[in-house]
Design an enzyme around this catalytic site. Structure first.
Site, PDB file in Angstrom:
ATOM      1  N   HIS A 124      -2.655  -3.065  -3.356  1.00  0.00           N
ATOM      2  CA  HIS A 124      -3.987  -2.853  -2.778  1.00  0.00           C
ATOM      3  C   HIS A 124      -5.019  -2.660  -3.889  1.00  0.00           C
ATOM      4  CE1 HIS A 124      -6.405  -0.664   0.627  1.00  0.00           C
ATOM      5  NE2 HIS A 124      -6.885  -1.858   0.343  1.00  0.00           N
ATOM      6  N   GLU A 168       2.566  -0.906   4.582  1.00  0.00           N
ATOM      7  CA  GLU A 168       2.253   0.466   4.185  1.00  0.00           C
ATOM      8  C   GLU A 168       3.558   1.208   3.896  1.00  0.00           C
ATOM      9  OE1 GLU A 168      -0.460   2.321   3.775  1.00  0.00           O
ATOM     10  OE2 GLU A 168      -2.115   1.115   4.601  1.00  0.00           O
ATOM     11  N   HIS A 213       0.841  -1.195   0.000  1.00  0.00           N
ATOM     12  CA  HIS A 213       0.000   0.000   0.000  1.00  0.00           C
ATOM     13  C   HIS A 213       0.879   1.250   0.000  1.00  0.00           C
ATOM     14  CE1 HIS A 213      -3.365  -2.401   2.006  1.00  0.00           C
ATOM     15  NE2 HIS A 213      -2.302  -3.092   2.367  1.00  0.00           N
ATOM     16  N   TYR A 214       0.304   2.392  -0.370  1.00  0.00           N
ATOM     17  CA  TYR A 214       0.890   3.658   0.050  1.00  0.00           C
ATOM     18  C   TYR A 214      -0.011   4.246   1.127  1.00  0.00           C
ATOM     19  CZ  TYR A 214      -2.144   6.193  -3.451  1.00  0.00           C
ATOM     20  OH  TYR A 214      -3.172   6.689  -4.206  1.00  0.00           O
ATOM     21  N   THR A 215       0.573   5.096   1.968  1.00  0.00           N
ATOM     22  CA  THR A 215      -0.211   5.650   3.075  1.00  0.00           C
ATOM     23  C   THR A 215      -1.248   6.658   2.597  1.00  0.00           C
ATOM     24  OG1 THR A 215       1.560   7.273   3.427  1.00  0.00           O
ATOM     25  CG2 THR A 215       1.579   5.282   4.803  1.00  0.00           C
ATOM     26  N   ASP A 241      -3.646   2.346  -4.833  1.00  0.00           N
ATOM     27  CA  ASP A 241      -2.287   2.267  -4.297  1.00  0.00           C
ATOM     28  C   ASP A 241      -1.661   0.875  -4.482  1.00  0.00           C
ATOM     29  OD1 ASP A 241      -4.366   1.654  -2.289  1.00  0.00           O
ATOM     30  OD2 ASP A 241      -2.740   1.415  -0.860  1.00  0.00           O
TER      31      ASP A 241
END
Length: 254
Positions: free
Chosen positions: A141, A99, A34-36, A151
């Site tokens: 994700h 993340e 994921h990215y935050t 993401d």
């Protein structure tokens, strides 16, 4: 006394209360990146440790390569949300969530720093080795929730991870090529593409109708595997890339 992490790479424990029991008898066989998607790492960490948010991940990787473990790998972190892969819908119970600090699309999609990607690679190699996670089960994700998530985005260097031994990747087809099909079309060619997407793992109906669900699955596929053009339209390079990936799956997966 310091608390040990699960990973063999350098990391510290920063516990989050947001986790629960994994479903009984379900193996950990998936890694989700994921990215935050938040303005700062501090904001992201605060949210993933806030009980009111009901969000967490097992690991958080900072821009400079530092790593926090928020949830023990034995526990079910709350990172995937409503999602599906190969017909399985409780992805949280069978996955490790990582993340990666990056503001994402809302923050202009900045590049991922080199130190951060090197840390992600090291962490992922460690996780995949310990849990025997197959390359084709290292997912975005957006792969498992294409109707909700984008993401870690088209700027995430999946090719670099694959070169280091993380994930499945092929050289994508050229960004050119005429349109083969798009939303609103119907027929056997649409059904064939839907079948290939479903075979790889995407949650798409094999109906022969190029509906919105298909657009979202194609978009997610392009974002991960053919990022030169992410538009949800099936062109020849998209088909070639999808076919090349499927040819790398073992017969057990297909």
């Amino acid at each position: 006394m310091s608390v040990r992490t699960d990973t063999g790479v350098a990391a510290r424990v920063h516990p989050s209360p947001n986790h629960g029991a994994r479903a009984a008898g379900v193996p950990i066989d998936t890694l989700v990146l994921h990215y935050t998607g938040m303005k700062s790492a501090e904001d992201a960490l605060r949210r993933m440790c806030d009980p009111a948010s009901e969000v967490s991940a097992h690991y958080l990787v900072y821009e400079d390569g530092r790593i926090d473990q928020l949830v023990p790998e034995s526990r079910r972190a709350w990172h995937a949300g409503k999602s599906c892969w190969k017909g399985e819908r409780d992805i949280n119970s069978r996955s490790i969530g990582v993340e990666i600090v990056n503001p994402g699309h809302d923050g202009g999609c900045p590049d991922y720093p080199g130190a951060q990607i090197e840390a992600v690679i090291g962490l992922c190699l460690d996780i995949c080795a310990r849990h025997a996670i197959s390359p084709w089960r290292v997912l975005a994700h957006s792969d498992i929730a294409p109707d909700r998530k984008a993401d870690p985005g088209e700027k995430f260097p999946w090719d670099r991870l694959a070169q280091a031994g993380v994930g499945l990747h092929v050289t994508p087809g050229d960004a050119g090529g005429g349109i083969l099909m798009q939303e609103g079309e119907a027929g056997q060619p649409v059904e064939a593409v839907q079948s290939m997407l479903a075979l790889y793992g995407y949650d798409v109906g094999v109906t022969g109708q190029f509906d919105r669900r298909t657009v979202l699955a194609v978009t997610a596929f392009q974002r991960h595997f053919r990022p030169a053009r992410v538009d949800g339209i099936v062109d020849q390079p998209t088909v070639e890339t999808l076919y090349a990936l499927l040819s790398k799956l073992p017969s057990l997966e297909t």
